[in-house]
Design a protein around this motif. Structure first.
Motif: not given
Length: 615
Positions: A365, A401, A426
């Motif tokens: 990411n 995330v 995420g």
């Protein structure tokens, strides 16, 4: 209007300019950057009545709060960009930078947020950025009288009411800077001078730094009337009133000794961010031409006055540029090294790298940007901050995330130590490709451009899920779950209605036209109480939602009507409800002589003196 404003401003300047009319290219006036020690400032005590009435988290480090100001008698929105190490060092306090807006300040957002990269610029800096919202044409000062529906007492708010709250609830130290553009630049110098020692750093970008010299009150009056119809005499009185001099940065210049000062302006000529008009060397931003020339002249006069007084400052005169936002973003960035020195942050830099379980998630990411902090402990796990969000880890959920608006809603819900627990995914796209969401141990957070980010959990999430989540009839959440008035249950708003929950009935939705009827009858606080079913489809496109105290029926042709239990409802049932000859109701319960009546598509039912009659 714009060309008349330019002519008016230039004409007023002819009378205002008495000291310096030289428009240099790029020069430094007075001495640079580091000021001598200033006066000792005593932090103001908490002001009774000042309180936060609401908060909204845009991200994990940008928050809006509404502060009740007793001086102004209303709630004032203030947004904060929290220091880089806010999450990493939860016991630390941080210096502050006040960012003041221009003459046409809006009521919903500070102009620095709307027009510049201020949020991204400060992400790697260890300072709490304070962004007051509102104050159109106010000069961030205390007005003598209310005007245009506003009771402006901005100096009191910014220097007396707000600081104790920032210290006690937002871990802000008493080391402060202030910078602003145009009106905000004038106010930055005025506030710093009128409150010696309150600010360690003050910067004016295209500020008007003389207010009381010949013609200037009239120029201010013209500008305030043009930007919202305000009357400058309500601010400081007529031009002869001593208040004009008491708030004039030029005349208060000696009070700025010991404050690190930065002054900049363009000169009104076409620059890299301007569009050339049909008149040579003149930008299409006509008003911005006159205002910037006025700023240049008064800024030079102000710098000359500082020189005469021996007050150290850095003054930067650009060789082009009009009165517009791209130049002020540039000045914000150029002024930062000096501001950092004054705030004690000259050597402060992020010092971090990724490792362990967080490292591979970061590698996958990279759009998160560079790391801003090392890993740090959170309740039950670990986290690390990046320019574009956070990676949060626990042994059960792994590293995930969380960023943007979803990250803000997660903080508002308590983060890893709150009711949602740790993220289990995420950020994901929704099936309809409109929104985004993260899964957490005890719920999900959903986000769209239109609705913002809101968590959904518990029984409401379970029932909403059975009905298709955001692809179902209620669509996306528009608010967080909260207690109903009287704390008898819970409610959460969605685009097409609301979900209600109480311990007796569980979670049920009310939507569409039935919801509008429910609202008209007082929601759960009215005679209907809480819903006991979701919306049920009936014949001919009709709908029904049942409640503790009765039912609401709706048809496309006739609309929504409520019927309580009792003799009329029982008689309608005997006749077959909506499937019988009477059909759907076309009225609520109506009073008639001796009793009540409900009208239906095929007749009516009356209850008069205890006798029920179907007609």
């Amino acid at each position: 209007m714009r060309q008349r404003f330019v002519r008016g401003a230039l004409g007023l300047m002819a009378g205002a300019v008495a000291v310096s009319t030289v428009l240099g290219t790029s020069t430094v006036a007075a001495a640079p950057v580091h000021a001598a020690p200033g006066p000792v400032y005593s932090a103001p005590a908490a002001v009774p009545g000042v309180k936060i009435t609401n908060t909204f988290w845009y991200s994990d480090r940008r928050v809006a709060m509404w502060v009740y100001s007793p001086a102004m008698g209303t709630n004032i929105q203030v947004q904060l960009l929290l220091a880089r190490d806010w999450n990493f060092r939860p016991s630390n306090t941080f210096p502050q930078m006040y960012m003041l807006d221009g003459l046409r300040a809006q009521e919903d957002q500070n102009g620095w947020i709307i027009n510049t990269n201020v949020e991204d610029f400060y992400k790697d800096k260890n300072v709490n950025v304070v962004l007051p919202v509102g104050g159109e044409s106010s000069f961030y000062t205390d007005w003598k009288e209310p005007n245009n529906g506003k009771n402006y007492k901005w100096e009191t708010f910014l220097t007396k009411e707000l600081p104790p709250l920032l210290a006690s609830q937002w871990r802000s130290s008493d080391v402060r800077g202030v910078e602003g553009l145009s009106m905000g630049g004038s106010a930055a110098m005025m506030l710093a001078a009128r409150n010696p020692g309150f600010f360690k750093f003050a910067a004016s970008f295209s500020g008007i730094l003389q207010l009381s010299s010949f013609g200037m009150p009239q120029a201010v009056q013209f500008a305030l009337n043009d930007a919202g119809g305000y009357d400058a005499s309500k601010m400081y009185g007529p031009p002869t009133d001593p208040a004009w001099k008491e708030h004039d940065p030029y005349l208060l210049a000696d009070k700025l000794a010991g404050t690190s000062l930065y002054v900049s302006s363009g000169n009104g000529l076409v620059g890299q961010y301007d569009t050339v008009s049909t008149i040579p060397y003149l930008a299409t931003n006509y008003a911005g031409v006159g205002l910037e020339v006025l700023s240049r002249v008064t800024s030079q006069q102000f710098a000359s006055r500082l020189n005469q007084l021996g007050v150290r400052a850095q003054a930067v005169y650009r060789d082009s540029g009009t009165h517009t936002w791209p130049y002020w973003q540039f000045e914000m960035e150029q002024a930062w090294p000096q501001a950092a020195g004054a705030l004690g942050l000259a050597t402060d830099r992020p010092a971090c790298s990724t490792s362990g379980a967080i490292a591979p998630v970061y590698q996958a990411n990279k759009s998160l940007g560079e790391c801003l902090t090392p890993e740090y402990d959170v309740p039950g796990g670990r986290a690390q901050d990046f320019r574009g969000g956070r990676i949060i880890w626990s042994a059960k959920t792994g590293a995930q995330v969380v960023g943007g608006g979803i990250g803000g809603a997660y903080v508002a819900a308590g983060g890893p130590g709150g009711w949602l627990g740790f993220p289990t995914s995420g950020e994901l796209g929704t099936p309809d490709k409109i929104g985004r969401f993260n899964r957490f141990q005890n719920g999900n957070i959903y986000w769209t451009v239109a609705t913002g980010a809101h968590p959904v959990g518990g029984a409401i999430l379970a029932d909403w899920g059975k009905n298709g989540y955001e692809t179902g009839s209620l669509k996306y959440p528009t608010g967080d779950e909260h207690n109903t008035p009287g704390d008898k249950g819970r409610v959460q708003d969605f685009q097409i209605g609301s979900y209600y929950w109480n311990s007796t009935n569980g979670a049920h939705s009310v939507q569409g036209k039935i919801f509008e009827k429910y609202a008209a009858l007082g929601y759960e606080g009215g005679w209907l109480g809480f819903p006991t079913t979701n919306e049920i489809s009936l014949k001919a496109g009709g709908k029904l939602t049942a409640f503790d105290g009765g039912n609401i029926y709706w048809t496309p042709a006739k609309g929504a009507y409520a019927i309580p239990p009792g003799p009329i409802f029982d008689a309608w049932g005997t006749a077959g409800y909506e499937n019988g000859k009477l059909g759907y109701p076309v009225s609520d319960v109506e009073p008639i002589t001796g009793g009540t009546r409900v009208r239906f598509e095929g007749g009516s039912i009356e209850n008069v003196n205890g006798v029920v009659t179907v007609k």
